[in-house]
Design a protein around this motif. Structure first.
Motif, short mmCIF file in Angstrom:
data_model
loop_
_atom_site.label_atom_id
_atom_site.label_comp_id
_atom_site.label_asym_id
_atom_site.label_seq_id
_atom_site.Cartn_x
_atom_site.Cartn_y
_atom_site.Cartn_z
N VAL A 1 -12.24 3.84 -6.69
CA VAL A 1 -11.26 3.28 -7.63
C VAL A 1 -9.89 3.23 -6.95
O VAL A 1 -9.59 4.04 -6.07
CB VAL A 1 -11.17 4.12 -8.93
N SER A 2 -9.07 2.26 -7.38
CA SER A 2 -7.72 2.11 -6.80
C SER A 2 -6.74 1.78 -7.92
O SER A 2 -7.08 1.04 -8.85
CB SER A 2 -7.69 0.96 -5.79
N PHE A 3 -5.53 2.31 -7.78
CA PHE A 3 -4.48 2.06 -8.77
C PHE A 3 -3.19 1.70 -8.06
O PHE A 3 -2.83 2.36 -7.08
CB PHE A 3 -4.24 3.31 -9.63
N PHE A 4 -2.52 0.68 -8.55
CA PHE A 4 -1.20 0.32 -8.02
C PHE A 4 -0.18 1.12 -8.80
O PHE A 4 -0.07 0.98 -10.03
CB PHE A 4 -0.99 -1.18 -8.22
N ARG A 5 0.54 1.98 -8.07
CA ARG A 5 1.39 2.93 -8.79
C ARG A 5 2.71 3.16 -8.06
O ARG A 5 3.02 4.29 -7.67
CB ARG A 5 0.62 4.24 -8.94
N PRO A 6 3.50 2.13 -7.84
CA PRO A 6 4.79 2.38 -7.16
C PRO A 6 5.76 3.08 -8.11
O PRO A 6 5.81 2.74 -9.30
CB PRO A 6 5.29 0.96 -6.85
N PRO A 7 6.53 4.05 -7.61
CA PRO A 7 7.58 4.63 -8.45
C PRO A 7 8.67 3.58 -8.70
O PRO A 7 8.78 2.61 -7.94
CB PRO A 7 8.11 5.79 -7.60
N ASP A 8 9.47 3.78 -9.74
CA ASP A 8 10.48 2.78 -10.09
C ASP A 8 11.42 2.46 -8.92
O ASP A 8 11.84 1.33 -8.75
CB ASP A 8 11.33 3.26 -11.29
N PHE A 9 11.75 3.49 -8.13
CA PHE A 9 12.74 3.25 -7.05
C PHE A 9 12.17 2.45 -5.89
O PHE A 9 12.92 2.00 -5.02
CB PHE A 9 13.30 4.59 -6.54
N CYS A 10 10.88 2.22 -5.86
CA CYS A 10 10.25 1.54 -4.72
C CYS A 10 10.45 0.02 -4.87
O CYS A 10 9.84 -0.62 -5.73
CB CYS A 10 8.76 1.90 -4.68
N LEU A 11 11.34 -0.51 -4.03
CA LEU A 11 11.71 -1.94 -4.17
C LEU A 11 10.66 -2.87 -3.57
O LEU A 11 10.68 -4.07 -3.83
CB LEU A 11 13.07 -2.17 -3.50
N GLY A 12 9.76 -2.33 -2.78
CA GLY A 12 8.74 -3.16 -2.14
C GLY A 12 7.87 -3.90 -3.14
O GLY A 12 7.31 -4.96 -2.85
N GLN A 13 7.77 -3.35 -4.36
CA GLN A 13 6.93 -3.99 -5.39
C GLN A 13 7.52 -5.31 -5.88
O GLN A 13 6.83 -6.08 -6.54
CB GLN A 13 6.74 -3.03 -6.56
N HIS A 14 8.80 -5.56 -5.57
CA HIS A 14 9.42 -6.81 -6.01
C HIS A 14 9.39 -7.88 -4.92
O HIS A 14 9.93 -8.96 -5.10
CB HIS A 14 10.87 -6.55 -6.46
N GLU A 15 8.82 -7.56 -3.79
CA GLU A 15 8.69 -8.54 -2.69
C GLU A 15 7.47 -9.41 -2.99
O GLU A 15 6.63 -9.07 -3.83
CB GLU A 15 8.51 -7.79 -1.37
N SER A 16 7.37 -10.51 -2.25
CA SER A 16 6.36 -11.49 -2.69
C SER A 16 5.13 -11.59 -1.77
O SER A 16 4.45 -12.59 -1.76
CB SER A 16 7.00 -12.87 -2.84
N GLN A 17 4.85 -10.55 -1.01
CA GLN A 17 3.63 -10.60 -0.19
C GLN A 17 2.45 -10.07 -1.01
O GLN A 17 2.55 -8.99 -1.62
CB GLN A 17 3.81 -9.76 1.07
N GLN A 18 1.35 -10.83 -1.00
CA GLN A 18 0.24 -10.51 -1.89
C GLN A 18 -0.93 -9.88 -1.13
O GLN A 18 -1.26 -10.32 -0.04
CB GLN A 18 -0.23 -11.80 -2.56
N TRP A 19 -1.55 -8.87 -1.75
CA TRP A 19 -2.64 -8.14 -1.10
C TRP A 19 -3.79 -7.90 -2.08
O TRP A 19 -3.56 -7.73 -3.27
CB TRP A 19 -2.17 -6.75 -0.65
N THR A 20 -4.99 -7.79 -1.52
CA THR A 20 -6.07 -7.10 -2.22
C THR A 20 -6.12 -5.69 -1.64
O THR A 20 -5.52 -5.42 -0.57
CB THR A 20 -7.44 -7.77 -1.96
N VAL A 21 -6.86 -4.80 -2.28
CA VAL A 21 -6.96 -3.43 -1.75
C VAL A 21 -7.56 -3.45 -0.34
O VAL A 21 -7.08 -2.77 0.57
CB VAL A 21 -7.81 -2.54 -2.69
N ALA A 22 -8.61 -4.26 -0.14
CA ALA A 22 -9.27 -4.29 1.17
C ALA A 22 -8.30 -4.79 2.25
O ALA A 22 -8.24 -4.24 3.35
CB ALA A 22 -10.51 -5.17 1.11
N ALA A 23 -7.54 -5.84 1.93
CA ALA A 23 -6.59 -6.38 2.92
C ALA A 23 -5.50 -5.35 3.22
O ALA A 23 -5.07 -5.19 4.36
CB ALA A 23 -5.98 -7.68 2.41
N TRP A 24 -5.06 -4.64 2.19
CA TRP A 24 -4.03 -3.61 2.37
C TRP A 24 -4.56 -2.48 3.25
O TRP A 24 -3.89 -2.01 4.18
CB TRP A 24 -3.59 -3.08 1.00
N ASN A 25 -5.79 -2.03 3.01
CA ASN A 25 -6.38 -0.97 3.83
C ASN A 25 -6.50 -1.41 5.29
O ASN A 25 -6.25 -0.61 6.20
CB ASN A 25 -7.77 -0.60 3.30
N ARG A 26 -6.88 -2.67 5.49
CA ARG A 26 -6.97 -3.17 6.88
C ARG A 26 -5.60 -3.18 7.53
O ARG A 26 -5.42 -2.72 8.65
CB ARG A 26 -7.55 -4.60 6.90
#
Ligand code: SF4
Ligand code: SF4
Length: 261
Positions: free
Chosen positions: A133-158
């Motif tokens: 199982v995987s969960f997307f859980r950025p803390p509020d201060f993490c600005l990377g979540q507002h960037e526009s690069q898109q991932w699946t979990v598998a692509a992110w792990n790679r």
């Protein structure tokens, strides 16, 4: 990576990510939050994390454990958790954080690699099956979540070179879940069996001595190809250690470890 067996999926915070789901994220040094996530952490280390970190630092496993971790046995648990000790400064920074970023970056722990995606395995007590199982859980201060690069979990792990950590941590999860019931009996969690299990998982250089400098290989038959691999590298020794824990603590038979008669 969390090993979840008692919680239900809907009790876990964050957005669940199925294999085809995507999330937006990009981390880079130009963001105002750069390295904010490397402070004041409860950073759990798994056996393969310790292996990679002690190799990166060029020190033996017991020195790494003495210098860099807190070993915590929580109430109601039967095997300790290993947490990276934060620096004793105001911000409790990670000891590996430098002005340029992470000084152990190629060997950073699994949790750091996959952040802000938390990965785990859900065990089903009824069927004995397991689901990643995987969960997307950025803390509020993490600005990377507002960037526009898109991932699946598998692509992110790679991209984060997290597959090896993932594979070995899943194997560790299978061992770890066996500790849900107290295996120690009268000798308790500080006894000789518990110390052996901890050594095989976390104190790999001392486990190496136990395998090669004791009568172990006279008492147990281990295939010569595997013996060679273990002599050459820590990774084979670690996964052998997982088999040894299962065999030593619960008597689970293993094709890798056969008592000599
Ligand atoms: S807080 Fe998020 S975006 Fe910022 S450095 Fe950490 S992971 Fe990257
Ligand atoms: S190990 Fe590296 S990436 Fe992980 S918290 Fe420490 S400095 Fe940050």
């Amino acid at each position: 990576m969390k090993y979840i067996s008692t919680l239900k999926l809907d009790q876990i915070p964050g957005r669940p990510l199925a294999a085809s789901d995507t999330f937006d994220f990009r981390c880079h040094a130009g963001l105002a939050c750069f390295t904010q996530c490397c402070r004041n952490l409860n950073l759990f280390l798994y056996p393969y994390d310790v292996l990679r970190l002690k190799q990166n630092l060029g020190i033996e496993s017991d020195r790494f454990i003495d210098q860099h971790v807190d070993v915590v046995l929580r109430d109601g648990h039967h095997f300790p958790e290993v947490l990276l000790k934060m620096a004793e400064n105001d911000q409790r920074t990670c000891p590996f954080l430098e002005s340029e970023g992470c000084r152990v970056y190629p060997d950073r722990p699994h949790t750091c690699r996959t952040f802000p995606v938390e990965q785990g395995v859900l065990f089903d007590a009824a069927t004995g099956g397991s689901t990643a199982v995987s969960f997307f859980r950025p803390p509020d201060f993490c600005l990377g979540q507002h960037e526009s690069q898109q991932w699946t979990v598998a692509a992110w792990n790679r991209d984060q070179e997290a597959q090896r950590h993932h594979t070995i941590n899943l194997r560790w999860a299978e061992v770890r879940r066996l500790f849900e019931n107290d295996p120690w009996g009268a000798e308790g969690p500080q006894g000789a069996k518990a110390r052996m299990a901890f050594m095989a998982a976390y104190n790999l250089d001392r486990f190496r001595e136990f395998i090669f400098d004791s009568s172990f290989l006279k008492r147990y038959h281990v295939q010569s190809a595997l013996v060679k691999k273990m002599k050459k590298g820590d990774e084979a020794l670690l996964t052998f250690g997982f088999e040894w824990i299962r065999h030593f603590i619960w008597g689970i038979s293993s094709a890798q470890i056969r008592p000599r008669r």
